[in-house]
Design a protein around this motif. Structure first.
Motif, PDB file in Angstrom:
ATOM      1  N   LEU A 138       0.816  -1.214   0.000  1.00  0.00           N
ATOM      2  CA  LEU A 138       0.000   0.000   0.000  1.00  0.00           C
ATOM      3  C   LEU A 138       0.850   1.264   0.000  1.00  0.00           C
ATOM      4  CD1 LEU A 138      -2.803  -0.923   2.562  1.00  0.00           C
ATOM      5  CD2 LEU A 138      -2.927  -0.952   0.074  1.00  0.00           C
ATOM      6  N   LEU A 139       2.040   1.184   0.613  1.00  0.00           N
ATOM      7  CA  LEU A 139       2.875   2.367   0.752  1.00  0.00           C
ATOM      8  C   LEU A 139       3.309   2.931  -0.593  1.00  0.00           C
ATOM      9  CD1 LEU A 139       5.060   1.128   3.745  1.00  0.00           C
ATOM     10  CD2 LEU A 139       3.185   2.776   3.842  1.00  0.00           C
ATOM     11  N   ALA A 140       3.270   2.113  -1.630  1.00  0.00           N
ATOM     12  CA  ALA A 140       3.655   2.567  -2.973  1.00  0.00           C
ATOM     13  C   ALA A 140       2.448   2.848  -3.854  1.00  0.00           C
ATOM     14  CB  ALA A 140       4.559   1.523  -3.632  1.00  0.00           C
ATOM     15  N   SER A 141       1.249   2.750  -3.291  1.00  0.00           N
ATOM     16  CA  SER A 141       0.033   2.953  -4.080  1.00  0.00           C
ATOM     17  C   SER A 141      -0.508   4.366  -3.878  1.00  0.00           C
ATOM     18  CB  SER A 141      -1.022   1.918  -3.682  1.00  0.00           C
ATOM     19  OG  SER A 141      -1.447   2.129  -2.347  1.00  0.00           O
ATOM     20  N   ALA A 142      -1.530   4.710  -4.632  1.00  0.00           N
ATOM     21  CA  ALA A 142      -2.137   6.044  -4.540  1.00  0.00           C
ATOM     22  C   ALA A 142      -2.906   6.171  -3.224  1.00  0.00           C
ATOM     23  CB  ALA A 142      -3.076   6.262  -5.714  1.00  0.00           C
ATOM     24  N   PRO A 143      -2.650   7.230  -2.464  1.00  0.00           N
ATOM     25  CA  PRO A 143      -3.319   7.379  -1.166  1.00  0.00           C
ATOM     26  C   PRO A 143      -4.702   8.004  -1.285  1.00  0.00           C
ATOM     27  CG  PRO A 143      -1.767   9.166  -1.467  1.00  0.00           C
ATOM     28  CD  PRO A 143      -1.634   8.282  -2.681  1.00  0.00           C
ATOM     29  N   ALA A 144      -5.479   7.840  -0.234  1.00  0.00           N
ATOM     30  CA  ALA A 144      -6.773   8.525  -0.137  1.00  0.00           C
ATOM     31  C   ALA A 144      -6.585   9.950   0.362  1.00  0.00           C
ATOM     32  CB  ALA A 144      -7.696   7.746   0.810  1.00  0.00           C
ATOM     33  N   ASP A 145      -5.635  10.153   1.272  1.00  0.00           N
ATOM     34  CA  ASP A 145      -5.308  11.481   1.807  1.00  0.00           C
ATOM     35  C   ASP A 145      -3.795  11.609   1.864  1.00  0.00           C
ATOM     36  OD1 ASP A 145      -8.053  12.146   2.475  1.00  0.00           O
ATOM     37  OD2 ASP A 145      -7.845  10.859   4.234  1.00  0.00           O
ATOM     38  N   ASP A 146      -3.313  12.808   1.603  1.00  0.00           N
ATOM     39  CA  ASP A 146      -1.868  13.055   1.668  1.00  0.00           C
ATOM     40  C   ASP A 146      -1.669  14.555   1.865  1.00  0.00           C
ATOM     41  OD1 ASP A 146       0.855  12.789   1.591  1.00  0.00           O
ATOM     42  OD2 ASP A 146       0.983  12.376  -0.556  1.00  0.00           O
ATOM     43  N   PHE A 147      -1.211  14.962   3.055  1.00  0.00           N
ATOM     44  CA  PHE A 147      -1.034  16.387   3.332  1.00  0.00           C
ATOM     45  C   PHE A 147       0.037  16.556   4.399  1.00  0.00           C
ATOM     46  CE2 PHE A 147      -4.120  14.805   6.347  1.00  0.00           C
ATOM     47  CZ  PHE A 147      -3.855  15.471   7.538  1.00  0.00           C
ATOM     48  N   GLU A 148       0.485  17.779   4.567  1.00  0.00           N
ATOM     49  CA  GLU A 148       1.495  18.090   5.568  1.00  0.00           C
ATOM     50  C   GLU A 148       0.930  19.056   6.587  1.00  0.00           C
ATOM     51  OE1 GLU A 148       5.846  20.171   5.631  1.00  0.00           O
ATOM     52  OE2 GLU A 148       5.600  18.447   4.283  1.00  0.00           O
ATOM     53  N   ALA A 149       1.258  18.832   7.850  1.00  0.00           N
ATOM     54  CA  ALA A 149       0.829  19.730   8.929  1.00  0.00           C
ATOM     55  C   ALA A 149       1.928  19.778   9.970  1.00  0.00           C
ATOM     56  CB  ALA A 149      -0.476  19.241   9.559  1.00  0.00           C
ATOM     57  N   GLU A 150       2.369  20.970  10.302  1.00  0.00           N
ATOM     58  CA  GLU A 150       3.377  21.188  11.341  1.00  0.00           C
ATOM     59  C   GLU A 150       4.619  20.335  11.123  1.00  0.00           C
ATOM     60  OE1 GLU A 150       1.473  20.798  15.161  1.00  0.00           O
ATOM     61  OE2 GLU A 150      -0.257  21.950  14.497  1.00  0.00           O
ATOM     62  N   GLY A 151       5.040  20.264   9.864  1.00  0.00           N
ATOM     63  CA  GLY A 151       6.273  19.568   9.531  1.00  0.00           C
ATOM     64  C   GLY A 151       6.160  18.070   9.422  1.00  0.00           C
ATOM     65  N   VAL A 152       4.956  17.529   9.529  1.00  0.00           N
ATOM     66  CA  VAL A 152       4.747  16.075   9.443  1.00  0.00           C
ATOM     67  C   VAL A 152       3.871  15.778   8.230  1.00  0.00           C
ATOM     68  CG1 VAL A 152       3.835  14.017  10.584  1.00  0.00           C
ATOM     69  CG2 VAL A 152       4.932  15.818  11.937  1.00  0.00           C
ATOM     70  N   ARG A 153       4.290  14.814   7.434  1.00  0.00           N
ATOM     71  CA  ARG A 153       3.464  14.365   6.321  1.00  0.00           C
ATOM     72  C   ARG A 153       2.527  13.271   6.806  1.00  0.00           C
ATOM     73  NH1 ARG A 153       5.564  11.644   0.596  1.00  0.00           N
ATOM     74  NH2 ARG A 153       3.501  11.607  -0.440  1.00  0.00           N
ATOM     75  N   HIS A 154       1.239  13.431   6.539  1.00  0.00           N
ATOM     76  CA  HIS A 154       0.206  12.470   6.952  1.00  0.00           C
ATOM     77  C   HIS A 154      -0.395  11.849   5.687  1.00  0.00           C
ATOM     78  CE1 HIS A 154       0.099  14.009  11.151  1.00  0.00           C
ATOM     79  NE2 HIS A 154       0.458  15.121  10.567  1.00  0.00           N
ATOM     80  N   THR A 155      -0.378  10.529   5.616  1.00  0.00           N
ATOM     81  CA  THR A 155      -0.868   9.823   4.439  1.00  0.00           C
ATOM     82  C   THR A 155      -1.777   8.684   4.874  1.00  0.00           C
ATOM     83  OG1 THR A 155       1.286  10.286   3.405  1.00  0.00           O
ATOM     84  CG2 THR A 155      -0.192   8.794   2.241  1.00  0.00           C
ATOM     85  N   VAL A 156      -2.901   8.551   4.175  1.00  0.00           N
ATOM     86  CA  VAL A 156      -3.890   7.507   4.481  1.00  0.00           C
ATOM     87  C   VAL A 156      -4.180   6.712   3.209  1.00  0.00           C
ATOM     88  CG1 VAL A 156      -6.248   7.025   5.244  1.00  0.00           C
ATOM     89  CG2 VAL A 156      -4.945   8.898   6.308  1.00  0.00           C
ATOM     90  N   TRP A 157      -4.189   5.394   3.358  1.00  0.00           N
ATOM     91  CA  TRP A 157      -4.570   4.509   2.263  1.00  0.00           C
ATOM     92  C   TRP A 157      -5.759   3.647   2.685  1.00  0.00           C
ATOM     93  CZ3 TRP A 157       0.434   5.340   3.781  1.00  0.00           C
ATOM     94  CH2 TRP A 157       1.343   5.822   2.815  1.00  0.00           C
ATOM     95  N   ASP A 158      -6.654   3.367   1.759  1.00  0.00           N
ATOM     96  CA  ASP A 158      -7.690   2.365   1.973  1.00  0.00           C
ATOM     97  C   ASP A 158      -7.055   0.979   1.862  1.00  0.00           C
ATOM     98  OD1 ASP A 158      -9.744   4.315   2.076  1.00  0.00           O
ATOM     99  OD2 ASP A 158      -9.881   4.324  -0.109  1.00  0.00           O
ATOM    100  N   VAL A 159      -7.316   0.116   2.827  1.00  0.00           N
ATOM    101  CA  VAL A 159      -6.846  -1.267   2.743  1.00  0.00           C
ATOM    102  C   VAL A 159      -7.864  -2.051   1.910  1.00  0.00           C
ATOM    103  CG1 VAL A 159      -6.359  -3.374   4.030  1.00  0.00           C
ATOM    104  CG2 VAL A 159      -5.644  -1.154   4.950  1.00  0.00           C
ATOM    105  N   PRO A 160      -7.443  -2.701   0.819  1.00  0.00           N
ATOM    106  CA  PRO A 160      -8.394  -3.449  -0.014  1.00  0.00           C
ATOM    107  C   PRO A 160      -9.155  -4.500   0.790  1.00  0.00           C
ATOM    108  CG  PRO A 160      -6.264  -3.243  -1.119  1.00  0.00           C
ATOM    109  CD  PRO A 160      -6.066  -2.752   0.287  1.00  0.00           C
ATOM    110  N   ASP A 161     -10.427  -4.647   0.484  1.00  0.00           N
ATOM    111  CA  ASP A 161     -11.247  -5.631   1.189  1.00  0.00           C
ATOM    112  C   ASP A 161     -10.662  -7.045   1.091  1.00  0.00           C
ATOM    113  OD1 ASP A 161     -12.980  -3.613   1.870  1.00  0.00           O
ATOM    114  OD2 ASP A 161     -14.411  -4.030   0.263  1.00  0.00           O
ATOM    115  N   ALA A 162     -10.007  -7.331  -0.020  1.00  0.00           N
ATOM    116  CA  ALA A 162      -9.467  -8.679  -0.219  1.00  0.00           C
ATOM    117  C   ALA A 162      -8.346  -9.003   0.772  1.00  0.00           C
ATOM    118  CB  ALA A 162      -8.947  -8.819  -1.656  1.00  0.00           C
TER     119      ALA A 162
END
Length: 407
Positions: free
Chosen positions: A164-188
């Motif tokens: 998942l870390l190499a796939s397209a994220p659902a959210d990706d933004f930076e706040a206070e010097g930290v990058r926050h990234t969220v991915w959906d985990v496939p149901d499978a």
């Protein structure tokens, strides 16, 4: 063995995560929360710190504050800023700063397993803070901030989440010097994840969020027999080899008014003292201290503690038992006004500044508690001293909400 479960979440609508997400409720005060909330009418602070939506001076524990949190949650959902996920699922949430990344599975975990000690703790809770979180969660009818859990890293779990870390994220933004990234985990992937935890992970450990965990248990007890998904609570599960713990440093005032030379003699009588090229200690069983106008290092002498005791051998315990209590008379670190705790994120410069300005006699830069220490103390059913750990980076609130039922 540990149980993880997918859940139907309220999540920021696409493109809104940076505007909705905010710092955790307990790392900012009301004044700071009001200032941050003023920057975005979609800020999750209106839910997690509901007093910001009420008149100045409102007591943050007033009953109307808890009711306002529920109204704020309904408003964000009503405006579409928070939207329900398409069914129950898992997510992967990563935070990255300065080349260091931690990535955790976002899931619900069992209140029963918390009560039985499968989910283990290392701190006592304060009754007033536990009461506050219980009232807050109950009024919301939701878990609005995840508990930070860790576990002994399991290769099967990593193998399932790594792609998942190499796939397209659902959210990706930076706040206070930290990058926050969220991915959906496939149901499978979900069934294999659940098996990996059930078969390979014997215990989970509360890293940060003891009051939220205890409050989740109390809310479940209060709602026993009532409908709603309150038998689980929201968590982010990060493997122990990715968890970053910083030191929780100390500042102390000498109640006897002794000068630097006398205090140095007292310290040198108990520790091996040397000049330090850098403030932070380079190994366990040592600490840096700023006294007078310079940094020095003190090392604990062999045989001065029980190395078999996972609590007594913690660096923060050794500083307390061998320095703060015998030299400075700090018997109760939770309540003594002569002692102050400083999160490691603020660095040794803050300790030096506070001593130079004359308010404190000594600044102490401790060696960070290790994750292995946390696990050993938890497995032994023991508790750490207050302010033993500072976890960094902090998880943003508002990225995941676990409602007990429909809003």
């Amino acid at each position: 063995m540990a149980t993880v479960r997918p859940f139907r979440a309220l999540r920021p609508a696409p493109g809104l995560a940076a505007r909705v997400a905010c710092p955790p409720y307990d790392v900012i005060d009301t004044r700071e929360a009001r200032a941050l909330a003023a920057e975005s009418d979609l800020s999750f602070l209106y839910v997690s710190r509901p007093e910001v939506g009420l008149p100045q001076g409102t007591d943050e524990h007033d009953p109307q504050v808890y009711a306002e949190g529920r109204r704020a949650l309904e408003r964000l959902a009503g405006r579409g800023a928070l939207a329900p996920s398409a069914g129950a699922r898992y997510w992967l949430y990563a935070q990255e700063r300065g080349g260091r990344r931690q990535a955790g599975l976002v899931a619900c975990v069992s209140v029963d397993e918390y009560d039985r000690g499968v989910i283990r703790k290392h701190e006592n809770t304060k009754p007033d803070k536990e009461d506050d979180r219980t009232r807050h969660i109950d009024a919301l009818g939701a878990h609005d901030e995840p508990v930070f859990l860790t576990y002994r890293a399991e290769p099967d779990v990593k193998a399932l989440l790594a792609p998942l870390l190499a796939s397209a994220p659902a959210d990706d933004f930076e706040a206070e010097g930290v990058r926050h990234t969220v991915w959906d985990v496939p149901d499978a992937v979900a069934p294999a994840l659940e098996r990996a935890f059930a078969e390979k992970v014997p215990a989970l450990y509360v890293a940060d969020g003891h009051h939220r965990s205890a409050a989740a248990s109390r809310v479940h007890q209060q709602r026993a027999g009532e409908p709603g998904d309150h038998g689980v609570f929201l968590a982010v599960l990060v493997p122990d080899d990715e968890v970053h713990i910083m030191a929780y440093n100390r500042l102390v005032k000498d109640r006897r008014g002794r000068g630097p030379a006398e205090l140095l003699r007292e310290i040198a009588a108990r520790f091996d003292v040397e000049d330090a090229a850098a403030p932070e200690p380079d190994a366990p069983r040592s600490f840096g201290f700023f006294l007078g106008d310079r940094w020095r290092r003190a090392r604990v002498r062999p045989g001065g503690f029980d190395a078999r005791d996972p609590v007594a051998s913690l660096d923060c315990s050794l500083v307390q038992s061998q320095l703060l209590e015998p030299v400075f008379g700090v018997a109760d670190p939770r309540r003594d006004p002569h002692l102050e705790f400083v999160g490691g994120i603020r660095g040794p410069a803050e300790l030096e500044r506070r001593v130079r300005e004359g308010g404190f006699s000594l600044g102490l830069a401790l060696y960070p508690t290790r994750v292995s220490d946390l696990i050993a103390v938890s497995d032994a059913g023991l508790l750490m001293p207050p302010k033993s750990t500072w976890f960094e980076p902090k998880m943003r609130s508002g990225l995941f909400v676990h409602p007990f039922g429909p809003l």
